[in-house]
Design a protein around this motif. Structure first.
Motif, PDB file in Angstrom:
ATOM      1  N   SER A  13       9.471   6.445  52.003  1.00  0.00           N
ATOM      2  CA  SER A  13       8.221   6.691  52.747  1.00  0.00           C
ATOM      3  C   SER A  13       7.906   8.174  52.635  1.00  0.00           C
ATOM      4  N   TYR A  14       6.964   8.967  52.738  1.00  0.00           N
ATOM      5  CA  TYR A  14       6.834  10.292  52.856  1.00  0.00           C
ATOM      6  C   TYR A  14       6.175  10.569  54.294  1.00  0.00           C
ATOM      7  N   GLY A  15       7.086  10.835  55.306  1.00  0.00           N
ATOM      8  CA  GLY A  15       6.445  10.918  56.730  1.00  0.00           C
ATOM      9  C   GLY A  15       5.821   9.488  56.892  1.00  0.00           C
ATOM     10  N   SER A  16       4.725   9.529  57.339  1.00  0.00           N
ATOM     11  CA  SER A  16       3.897   8.071  57.757  1.00  0.00           C
ATOM     12  C   SER A  16       3.457   7.272  56.631  1.00  0.00           C
ATOM     13  N   THR A  17       3.491   7.960  55.406  1.00  0.00           N
ATOM     14  CA  THR A  17       2.920   7.161  54.139  1.00  0.00           C
ATOM     15  C   THR A  17       4.075   6.448  53.720  1.00  0.00           C
ATOM     16  N   HIS A  18       3.746   4.991  53.691  1.00  0.00           N
ATOM     17  CA  HIS A  18       4.812   4.012  53.079  1.00  0.00           C
ATOM     18  C   HIS A  18       4.457   3.997  51.533  1.00  0.00           C
ATOM     19  N   ALA A  19       5.318   4.757  50.647  1.00  0.00           N
ATOM     20  CA  ALA A  19       4.605   4.812  49.295  1.00  0.00           C
ATOM     21  C   ALA A  19       5.074   3.647  48.611  1.00  0.00           C
ATOM     22  N   LEU A  20       6.351   3.207  48.807  1.00  0.00           N
ATOM     23  CA  LEU A  20       7.083   2.228  48.219  1.00  0.00           C
ATOM     24  C   LEU A  20       7.468   1.170  49.284  1.00  0.00           C
ATOM     25  N   GLY A  37      -1.382   0.369  37.797  1.00  0.00           N
ATOM     26  CA  GLY A  37      -1.729   0.215  39.121  1.00  0.00           C
ATOM     27  C   GLY A  37      -2.562   1.111  39.466  1.00  0.00           C
ATOM     28  N   PRO A  38      -3.423   1.094  40.694  1.00  0.00           N
ATOM     29  CA  PRO A  38      -4.404   1.928  40.941  1.00  0.00           C
ATOM     30  C   PRO A  38      -3.786   3.306  41.577  1.00  0.00           C
ATOM     31  N   ASN A  39      -4.782   4.379  41.659  1.00  0.00           N
ATOM     32  CA  ASN A  39      -4.070   5.547  41.927  1.00  0.00           C
ATOM     33  C   ASN A  39      -3.231   5.702  43.448  1.00  0.00           C
ATOM     34  N   GLY A  40      -2.426   6.389  43.437  1.00  0.00           N
ATOM     35  CA  GLY A  40      -1.624   6.182  44.787  1.00  0.00           C
ATOM     36  C   GLY A  40      -0.865   5.056  44.955  1.00  0.00           C
ATOM     37  N   ALA A  41      -0.725   4.175  43.990  1.00  0.00           N
ATOM     38  CA  ALA A  41       0.078   2.716  44.269  1.00  0.00           C
ATOM     39  C   ALA A  41       1.517   3.061  44.522  1.00  0.00           C
ATOM     40  N   GLY A  42       1.918   3.911  43.769  1.00  0.00           N
ATOM     41  CA  GLY A  42       3.245   4.564  43.810  1.00  0.00           C
ATOM     42  C   GLY A  42       4.021   4.607  42.525  1.00  0.00           C
ATOM     43  N   LYS A  43       3.471   4.510  41.357  1.00  0.00           N
ATOM     44  CA  LYS A  43       3.956   4.579  40.095  1.00  0.00           C
ATOM     45  C   LYS A  43       4.876   5.805  39.939  1.00  0.00           C
ATOM     46  N   SER A  44       4.275   7.179  40.147  1.00  0.00           N
ATOM     47  CA  SER A  44       5.075   8.065  39.996  1.00  0.00           C
ATOM     48  C   SER A  44       6.274   8.233  40.969  1.00  0.00           C
ATOM     49  N   THR A  45       5.931   7.538  42.150  1.00  0.00           N
ATOM     50  CA  THR A  45       7.065   7.917  43.191  1.00  0.00           C
ATOM     51  C   THR A  45       8.269   6.931  42.662  1.00  0.00           C
ATOM     52  N   THR A  46       7.942   5.785  42.181  1.00  0.00           N
ATOM     53  CA  THR A  46       8.884   4.948  41.487  1.00  0.00           C
ATOM     54  C   THR A  46       9.969   5.692  40.429  1.00  0.00           C
ATOM     55  N   ASP A 155       5.142   9.123  32.162  1.00  0.00           N
ATOM     56  CA  ASP A 155       4.229   9.058  33.279  1.00  0.00           C
ATOM     57  C   ASP A 155       2.935   9.303  32.924  1.00  0.00           C
ATOM     58  N   GLU A 156       2.175   8.556  32.645  1.00  0.00           N
ATOM     59  CA  GLU A 156       0.708   8.962  32.274  1.00  0.00           C
ATOM     60  C   GLU A 156       0.630   9.861  30.879  1.00  0.00           C
ATOM     61  N   PRO A 157       1.509   9.395  29.935  1.00  0.00           N
ATOM     62  CA  PRO A 157       1.666  10.431  28.990  1.00  0.00           C
ATOM     63  C   PRO A 157       0.572  10.983  28.203  1.00  0.00           C
ATOM     64  N   SER A 187       0.754   4.041  32.679  1.00  0.00           N
ATOM     65  CA  SER A 187      -0.712   4.282  32.022  1.00  0.00           C
ATOM     66  C   SER A 187      -1.807   3.669  32.935  1.00  0.00           C
ATOM     67  N   HIS A 188      -2.946   4.246  32.828  1.00  0.00           N
ATOM     68  CA  HIS A 188      -4.345   3.631  33.289  1.00  0.00           C
ATOM     69  C   HIS A 188      -5.098   3.336  31.871  1.00  0.00           C
ATOM     70  N   ILE A 189      -4.675   3.340  30.921  1.00  0.00           N
ATOM     71  CA  ILE A 189      -5.450   3.037  29.795  1.00  0.00           C
ATOM     72  C   ILE A 189      -5.108   1.632  29.386  1.00  0.00           C
TER      73      ILE A 189
HETATM   74  N1  LIG Z   1       5.063  14.688  47.883  1.00  0.00           N
HETATM   75  C1  LIG Z   1       4.327  13.721  48.745  1.00  0.00           C
HETATM   76  N2  LIG Z   1       4.199  13.898  50.149  1.00  0.00           N
HETATM   77  C2  LIG Z   1       3.162  12.880  50.826  1.00  0.00           C
HETATM   78  N3  LIG Z   1       2.947  11.750  50.319  1.00  0.00           N
HETATM   79  C3  LIG Z   1       3.014  11.600  48.933  1.00  0.00           C
HETATM   80  C4  LIG Z   1       3.851  12.544  48.172  1.00  0.00           C
HETATM   81  N4  LIG Z   1       3.721  12.135  46.872  1.00  0.00           N
HETATM   82  C5  LIG Z   1       3.301  10.897  46.994  1.00  0.00           C
HETATM   83  N5  LIG Z   1       2.585  10.743  48.047  1.00  0.00           N
HETATM   84  C6  LIG Z   1       1.704   9.427  48.306  1.00  0.00           C
HETATM   85  O1  LIG Z   1       2.637   8.416  47.878  1.00  0.00           O
HETATM   86  C7  LIG Z   1       1.992   7.278  47.545  1.00  0.00           C
HETATM   87  C8  LIG Z   1       2.152   6.995  45.932  1.00  0.00           C
HETATM   88  O2  LIG Z   1       1.874   8.229  45.121  1.00  0.00           O
HETATM   89  P1  LIG Z   1       2.148   8.091  43.658  1.00  0.00           P
HETATM   90  O3  LIG Z   1       2.055   9.488  43.226  1.00  0.00           O
HETATM   91  O4  LIG Z   1       3.416   7.564  43.603  1.00  0.00           O
HETATM   92  O5  LIG Z   1       0.935   7.234  42.996  1.00  0.00           O
HETATM   93  P2  LIG Z   1       0.756   6.895  41.619  1.00  0.00           P
HETATM   94  O6  LIG Z   1       0.866   5.472  41.448  1.00  0.00           O
HETATM   95  O7  LIG Z   1       1.546   7.687  40.531  1.00  0.00           O
HETATM   96  O8  LIG Z   1      -0.803   7.190  41.568  1.00  0.00           O
HETATM   97  P3  LIG Z   1      -1.760   8.036  40.321  1.00  0.00           P
HETATM   98  O9  LIG Z   1      -1.929   6.861  39.528  1.00  0.00           O
HETATM   99  O10 LIG Z   1      -2.756   8.645  40.966  1.00  0.00           O
HETATM  100  O11 LIG Z   1      -0.825   8.979  39.545  1.00  0.00           O
HETATM  101  C9  LIG Z   1       0.221   8.036  47.638  1.00  0.00           C
HETATM  102  O12 LIG Z   1      -0.290   7.364  48.786  1.00  0.00           O
HETATM  103  C10 LIG Z   1       0.424   9.458  47.729  1.00  0.00           C
HETATM  104  O13 LIG Z   1      -0.570   9.985  48.416  1.00  0.00           O
END
Ligand SMILES: Nc1ncnc2c1ncn2[C@@H]1O[C@H](COP(=O)(O)OP(=O)(O)OP(=O)(O)O)[C@@H](O)[C@H]1O
Ligand SMILES: [Mg+2]
Lengths: 302, 530
Positions: A13-20, A37-46, A155-157, A187-189
């Motif tokens: 979680s980032y504060g109140s956002t449950h990213a994974l 996965g769609p934007n904001g799904a959590g790929k980069s976080t993973t 990550d989306e190279p 990737s999104h492609i």
């Molecule tokens: N540093 C951060 N602080 C707060 N929230 C974050 C932070 N980084 C990511 N998030 C939130 O965590 C969630 C997952 O983000 P993430 O970047 O992992 O998505 P993604 O799948 O990589 O998206 P994209 O396809 O747009 O790259 C999103 O809701 C994002 O807003």
């Protein structure tokens, strides 16, 4: 078969956002694994958790048999990472960045470096600030591909690469696969994923919702059928796996789960088929179904 | 007119972004001026006490070179605000220039301006908007300061002149900021150019104030012009025309520069560099050196130069004591040697503050590397977090050490040469420089521990520094309790040369700085990157 990456029940979680939200992911050694996965799904976080840049709140993560949080630097020598947003140091040239990152990883293959520079048509003498977005991306790609490592985390190279360069990228990944390297490719492609990946995982709202080979996944999709019959159809509506049934006299339109195709065809031919158009499922449909915000099946929308 | 399209929108955007920052700064300045005036009024109730205080100040080379002269020894306003006239103008000028760069080059650098330019922005819109915001801020600041000074009982004409002193310096440097923002591609470099111009201006006026035969040098400096308005001591409003002319010239210059360049580019085009890295570029430390060395060279040169100047002025202390009464005063204060030492130790303290600014800025680099996503790819290689953190911390600590020693070297050589006792003066000045380091390192370490613990708050490092600065400069005027005065690490630095040296504060400052730095490694290893 061993696994290069094993993640189970990962929460972050980032504060109140449950990213994974309890993410499970397994990448076998030697495979090219698509991560969608769609934007904001959590790929980069993973990916950041896998690199030990972020610490997961709960769950187990294993990378190349180690714990990325505790042994980050040691494991990093065996992998190369290309971030989605590449920022370079303004006063270092691209060539210097490639060498620096390679050396910090444990070495650069000079022959491969020269070859990649040529194939990606990249001028290594420009200063960081003067590269375009696509060229910054190429610097990171060359730095990663020129190092001799077991695992590539990308990550989306290809964001920002032109179609020609994307083709070069595909060839490079193909070569990596032949050398038995493991690749995790976010990737999104879709065409890129379809062309390159042995298996894919689809992530939505912090959870992996589908994972498998592309043909596994195709089985989860629906074939759309337009048929003209000799008599009016019967019993179709009661068959499992039939969606969006639309009967107009002797004409039938419907979507059929690929697994149920056989039963539906039997039922149709019982009424005598005069003409038939069956459209095979496309990957787009599969992905779009998961990208749709309200998990409503795409067919129902049509 | 389409060149200016969208200016209004950008002004509103800038005001929205700075809705806390600008009022806060205005309040700080107004309170500083009014508070300082009120305190002095209480301190010097009659003409007699004022004149005595003013004579002492005018006879002290340390005070004159740092703050300027008191032009009318019997004027209440001139005596009360003498520490804030030129020094305050310097700070207002810095604020004005930073505001302009912040809303032009910094926006351009991070690409936000490009996003907006695709809309309906004229090419002059950004610089015009930034200038309007900055000029508006300093004019309002000057006006409110004048009102507050009238409020505490100073005369109207003088108070308006004082407000004009600050505002005119601010306006001139809003123009300077508009020009420096065009020169390079980075906001950091632009602010560096401004700081150099500001530093040279301040030094020029210090030279002009130091001796009567070099008085004309003050007129080369925008800060000198601000001083020469002479608030409460003649109120020469007409002098403000000089900064206004500079303002017009710089703004026109900035517009001309914009016509010659592309969005995102500077005037100085980066040249291609080597296609391969040198053999040395193979560690985080080597990279950190690459990133910090340019600014260290510039600062180092400035410190050496400042050191020479300080040492040179020190040898002219006799020049200050011309009148009989001044001679008496000098005897009372311990003779020419004691005054020379007092001057040198004050100036070394100032160099210490300047070096701290370098240390803070170098430590803040950690955060900007992190937020610009340049730390991430490094930390995804075999580099451990500790090595990466250590590389920048080392540059900050080593850099500040080099700077103060260069200042000590310059002042030691020039004061030694002109006083004819190099063998004694050089080691004394090097020691005076070295004792500044523990306090500098402590302030730098505060930024580093913030980076490890609460990275979003790192810029609070500047706030802490500003607080220590104010405590040191005005704590005595405001009669702050000793316990508050003790909070500033700079207050514990031995006053060398000349003063007593005691090892314990030096050791304590060093131990605290080391402990904070070490703790930052642990905290940084435990937190998320990004
Ligand atoms: N540093 C951060 N602080 C707060 N929230 C974050 C932070 N980084 C990511 N998030 C939130 O965590 C969630 C997952 O983000 P993430 O970047 O992992 O998505 P993604 O799948 O990589 O998206 P994209 O396809 O747009 O790259 C999103 O809701 C994002 O807003
Ligand atoms: Mg992402």
């Amino acid at each position: 078969m061993t696994s290069a990456i094993v993640v189970s029940g990962l929460h972050k979680s980032y504060g109140s956002t449950h990213a994974l939200d309890g993410l499970d992911l397994e990448v076998a050694t030697g495979e090219v694994h698509g991560f969608l996965g769609p934007n904001g799904a959590g790929k980069s976080t993973t990916i950041r958790v896998l690199l030990g840049l972020l610490r997961g709140d709960a769950g187990d993560v294993s990378l190349l048999g180690g714990d990325p949080w505790h042994d980050a630097a040691k494991l990093h020598r065996r992998l190369a990472y290309v971030p989605g947003d590449v920022n370079l140091w303004p006063n270092l040239t691209g060539g210097e960045v490639i060498d620096l990152l390679g050396r910090l990883r444990g070495g650069v293959d000079q022959k491969k470096r020269a070859d990649l520079l040529q194939r990606f048509d990249l001028d290594p003498t420009k200063k960081g600030r003067t590269y375009s977005k696509g060229n910054r991306q190429k610097v990171a790609l060359v730095a990663a591909l020129a190092s001799d490592v077991e695992l590539l985390i990308l990550d989306e190279p290809t964001s920002g690469l032109d179609p020609l360069m994307e083709e070069v990228f595909r060839q490079c990944i193909e070569e990596e696969r032949q050398r038995d390297r493991t690749v995790l490719l976010s990737s999104h492609i879709l065409s890129e994923v379809e062309a390159l990946c042995d298996r894919v995982s689809i992530i939505r709202r912090g959870k992996v919702v589908e994972t498998g080979t592309l043909s596994d996944l195709r089985h989860l999709t629906r074939t759309s059928i337009h048929a003209e019959l000799a008599a009016s159809p019967n019993g179709l509506a009661s068959l499992p796996g039939v969606h969006g049934l639309d009967v107009e006299g002797n004409r039938v339109r419907c979507e059929v789960d690929t697994a149920q195709l056989d039963a539906v065809m039997r039922q149709l031919s019982a009424s005598g088929i005069k003409s038939l158009v069956a459209q095979p499922p496309t990957l787009e449909e599969l992905f779009l179904r998961h990208y749709e915000d309200d998990a409503e099946p795409l067919a129902a929308v049509r | 007119m389409t060149d200016f399209a969208g200016t209004g929108t950008l002004v509103r955007l800038a005001l929205r972004r700075d809705r806390v920052l600008i009022p806060l700064w205005i309040v700080v300045f107004v309170v500083m001026a009014a508070g300082s005036a009120q305190a002095s009024i209480d301190l010097y109730p009659d003409v007699q006490s004022r004149v005595e205080a003013a004579r002492t100040a005018n006879a002290s080379p340390a005070l004159v070179s740092l703050y300027g002269r008191i032009f009318d020894e019997s004027s209440l306003g001139a005596v009360s605000l003498f520490k804030l006239t030129a020094f305050g103008a310097l700070l207002v000028a810095l604020l004005a220039a930073i505001l302009v760069v912040r809303h032009t080059r910094a926006e351009e650098e991070n690409g936000r301006l490009e996003l907006l330019s695709a809309g309906v922005l004229g090419r002059y819109a950004a610089v015009t908007a930034a200038f309007i915001v900055s000029a508006g801020t300093v004019v309002l600041l000057g006006l409110l300061t004048a009102l507050s000074l009238m409020g505490v009982g100073l005369d109207t004409r003088g108070s308006l002149a004082f407000g004009l002193t600050w505002a005119s310096a601010g306006l001139a440097f809003a123009g300077v900021g508009a020009v420096t923002a065009q020169l390079s591609e980075g906001a950091r470099t632009a602010n560096g150019f401004t700081a150099i111009i500001l530093g040279v201006s301040y030094v020029l006026r210090a030279i002009g104030d130091a001796k009567s035969d070099t008085g004309w040098v003050s007129w080369l400096s925008p800060i000198g012009w601000a001083q020469q308005i002479r608030p409460y001591a003649g109120d020469r409003f007409v002098v403000a025309l000089l900064p206004l002319v500079l303002l017009v010239v710089t703004v026109l210059g900035a517009l001309a520069l914009i016509r010659r360049r592309d969005l995102g580019a500077g005037l100085v085009r980066p040249r291609p560099g080597p296609a391969t890295a040198s053999a040395a570029l193979r560690s985080p430390l080597a990279l950190a050196w690459r990133l910090h060395r340019g600014s260290l060279y510039g600062w180092g040169f400035a410190f050496l130069l400042l050191g020479f100047l300080v040492g040179n002025i020190a040898s002219n202390v006799d020049g200050f004591v011309t009148s009989e009464s001044a001679k008496e005063l000098v005897q009372k204060l311990g003779g020419v040697d004691a005054i020379t030492d007092a001057f040198l130790s004050t100036e070394m303290g100032v160099l210490g503050l300047l070096a701290s600014a370098f240390g803070i800025q170098a430590a803040l680099r950690l955060r900007s590397e992190e937020t610009a996503l340049r730390a991430e790819p490094l930390l995804a290689t075999g580099v451990t977090r500790s090595r990466w953190l250590g590389s920048h911390v080392l540059m900050a600590l080593f850099g500040t050490g080099v700077l103060v020693l260069l200042g000590g070297l310059g002042s030691g050589i020039s004061s030694g040469a002109s006083l004819g006792n190099m063998g004694r003066q050089l080691p004394r000045m090097l020691a005076a420089a070295a004792v500044q380091l523990p306090a500098i390192w402590l302030v730098t370490a505060l930024v580093v521990i913030l980076f490890g613990l609460a990275p979003k708050l790192v810029t609070a490092g500047w706030v802490l520094f500003g607080t220590f600065l104010l405590i040191g400069q005005f704590g005595a005027v405001f009669d702050l309790p000793q316990s508050v005065m003790n909070l500033s690490p700079y207050g514990h630095t031995p006053r060398l040369p000349g003063g007593d040296f005691s090892a314990s504060p030096v050791i304590w400052l060093t131990v605290i700085a080391a402990a904070l730095t070490l703790a930052s490694f642990t905290t940084f290893r435990r937190r998320d990157i990004g």
